[in-house]
Design an enzyme around this catalytic site. Structure first.
Site: not given
Ligand code: ATP
Ligand code: MG
Length: 557
Positions: A37, A263, A273
């Protein structure tokens, strides 16, 4: 450097899944996607997801798409899109075809929403967010049907069209799927498909004032793109039945399957984020690419290499178990890479002037030192002259036992040069040593003095030809292994390490470093690994960032 004996290649269960699907002929080709995102910069957790998705495609000759999951225009920005693309490329990956956006599918998603309404499987609901929460029930109590659940298809079609036409305010109405308010899985309790948001969108401009939810967007986007394996983190496991409900109830062109993995959590590190954005917005750090940030742009500026991060992700492995990875493992990976590839150089961080009294004034000789102890990187030239600098910490008046550096009347070897002896210390009015008067032994270049044991070797630079520079000693941003855990009444910000940045000015680097380019990495002998800061360094004002110290903490427990 000590290396752990443990095998470094961890398992990746998704590799086995893909392999067996291909062998069984389920798919002719594996297609994955990385779906960020665009509401912040990528962090080390995302690196794991990137390496996994792009890595599987690479390994099995498939495709990997980069798709921005852009359904929430209020929090998204072109700045983030640009940064994410740059970070993925920097990590060494290239997506298949053009960058994709979930917003490209808004027309299709809207048409599918209309189909669900026509099939009696979606309805417009007027409950306020508070009421909706109440009707939703809890993990232990079933939800209750919304009073708007039995609206007619015609009324729903009309209201949804008017939502789209902008007749209602934000939050006044939503479109929901009609599934099961009593489902033990909360995600199936008539989830939201569309919200009203009168917001300008970075891709679609003002074309829409209703936006699809993540759940209504993700699986269908996967289907449109022919994704075979839709890989996400474990918190989406409970969303999988909904993901499948949409695929089963819509005329989608393909049926991707969702897989979840755990994760990445790193100790001493924040990977949210929202919190990273807070650190930036409240100026606890100097921007998203502050070298202390766990963002890929921060690591890049700090001097981490893409290889070391990819290697780290491979070592961490892919599984469904929760756990916290020791940041020492990431630091081990960067040390291992830089040890092999970074040329050596000398830089005196806290200069103390040394005058070699028996070296003729005005004389100079060029010494040659290898740029790397093992790899063939050629030689570097270092002028030796009467005036030099050594580090203040390498001279002690009353040293402890076992001190191997310079002490009054003691001897030490200058790296790649002669053995010198400290004859006299010159002090200022406060008694601080400001200069050492030493003598050198001309017979000791490249060989040990006969019959004398010289215990230590220290680094040095010539006074006249060395370049002045600024050195930023970065350390972990958080002092606590679990920075998320706040003290009573406090926040994660209380765990910030007050010594995470120490700036040293007036440092002196060997002459060759005057031409060092932004991002160039070195091992400063005895000090650690450093790189030229890509933001603040310029000719005449060299700035080095400490990437990592020499000492390894991982695998020694
Ligand atoms: P955040 O919790 O930091 O906002 P998010 O999952 O909302 O992270 P996205 O931009 O949606 O952020 O993430 C893109 C991809 O990266 C998704 O498929 C998510 O599952 C993966 N991802 C995010 N954080 C991690 C992590 N700590 N370990 C592995 N994969 C991750
Ligand atoms: Mg997400």
């Amino acid at each position: 450097m000590s290396k752990p004996d443990t095998p470094v290649v961890a398992t990746n269960f998704l590799r086995a899944v893909v392999q067996s699907d291909l062998e069984a002929g389920k798919h002719a080709k594996v297609v994955t996607r990385f779906p960020p995102e665009p509401n912040g910069y990528l962090h080390i957790g995302h690196a794991k997801s990137i390496c996994l998705n792009f890595g599987l495609a690479q390994e099995f000759g498939g495709d990997c798409h980069l798709r921005f999951d852009d359904t929430n225009p209020a929090k998204e920005d072109q700045e983030y899109i640009d940064a994410i693309e740059a970070d993925v490329r920097w990590l060494g990956f290239q997506w298949t075809g053009d960058v994709r956006y979930a917003s490209q599918y808004f027309d299709q998603l809207h048409a599918w929403a209309v189909l669900l309404i026509e099939a009696g499987k979606a309805y417009v609901c007027d409950l306020t967010p508070e009421q909706a929460r109440e009707y939703r029930g809890s993990l232990t109590e079933p939800g209750r049907d919304s009073p708007f659940r039995e609206r007619s298809v015609a009324e729903n079609l009309d209201l949804f069209a008017r939502m789209k036409a902008g007749e209602f305010k934000d939050g006044e109405k939503v479109l929901r799927a009609k599934i099961d308010m009593a489902s033990p899985n909360m995600n199936l309790r008539d989830p939201i498909l569309y919200r009203i948001r009168h917001a300008h969108h970075h891709q679609t401009g003002d074309a829409w004032c209703i936006y699809p939810s993540y759940d209504f967007t993700h699986g269908q986007s996967d289907a449109i793109e022919g994704i075979t394996h839709s890989i996400c983190t474990l918190e989406f496991e409970d969303h999988r039945p909904l993901y499948e409900w949409f695929l089963a109830n819509l005329p989608v062109p393909a049926h991707p399957r969702q897989y979840e993995f755990s994760r990445l959590n790193l100790n001493y590190t924040i990977t949210s984020k929202r919190k990273l954005k807070q650190l930036v917005d409240e100026k606890h750090v100097n921007g998203w690419d502050d070298p202390r940030m766990s963002t890929l742009s921060g690591y890049r500026r700090r001097g981490y290499t893409p290889e070391s991060i990819r290697n780290f992700c491979e070592m961490v492995g892919v599984n469904r178990a929760s756990g916290v990875v020791d940041i020492g493992m990431l630091e081990f990976c960067i040390r291992e890479d830089l040890d092999a590839h970074a040329p050596r150089a000398m830089c005196v961080l806290r200069p103390l002037k040394v005058v070699i009294t028996n070296y003729p004034d005005g004389q100079e000789e060029s010494l040659e030192l290898p740029r790397h102890p093992k790899e063939d990187m050629g030689m570097r030239v270092l002028p030796f002259a009467r005036e030099l600098y050594i580090d203040r910490d390498d001279y002690m008046e009353n040293p402890p036992k076992g001190y191997k550096r310079l002490e009054p009347n003691g001897e030490v070897r200058l790296r790649g040069s002669y053995v010198i002896r400290a004859d006299e210390a010159i002090r200022d009015a406060d008694g601080t040593v400001v200069e050492l008067r030493c003598s050198y032994d001309p017979d000791t270049l490249g060989k040990n003095p006969e019959g004398r044991k010289v215990k230590g070797v220290i680094h040095w630079v010539p006074a006249a030809h060395s370049v002045e520079c600024e050195v930023r000693l970065y350390d972990r941003l958080f002092a606590s292994p679990n920075p998320e855990k706040a003290k009573e009444g406090g926040s994660f910000l209380d765990n910030i390490n007050p010594d995470s940045l120490v700036v040293l000015s007036g440092c002196r680097a060997e002459p060759g470093l005057a031409e060092a380019l932004a991002g160039e990495r070195f091992q400063f002998e005895r000090e650690g690994y450093f790189c030229v800061d890509s933001r603040d360094s310029r000719p005449g004002h060299l700035v080095f960032n400490r990437t990592v110290t020499l000492r390894d903490s991982w695998g020694q427990g």
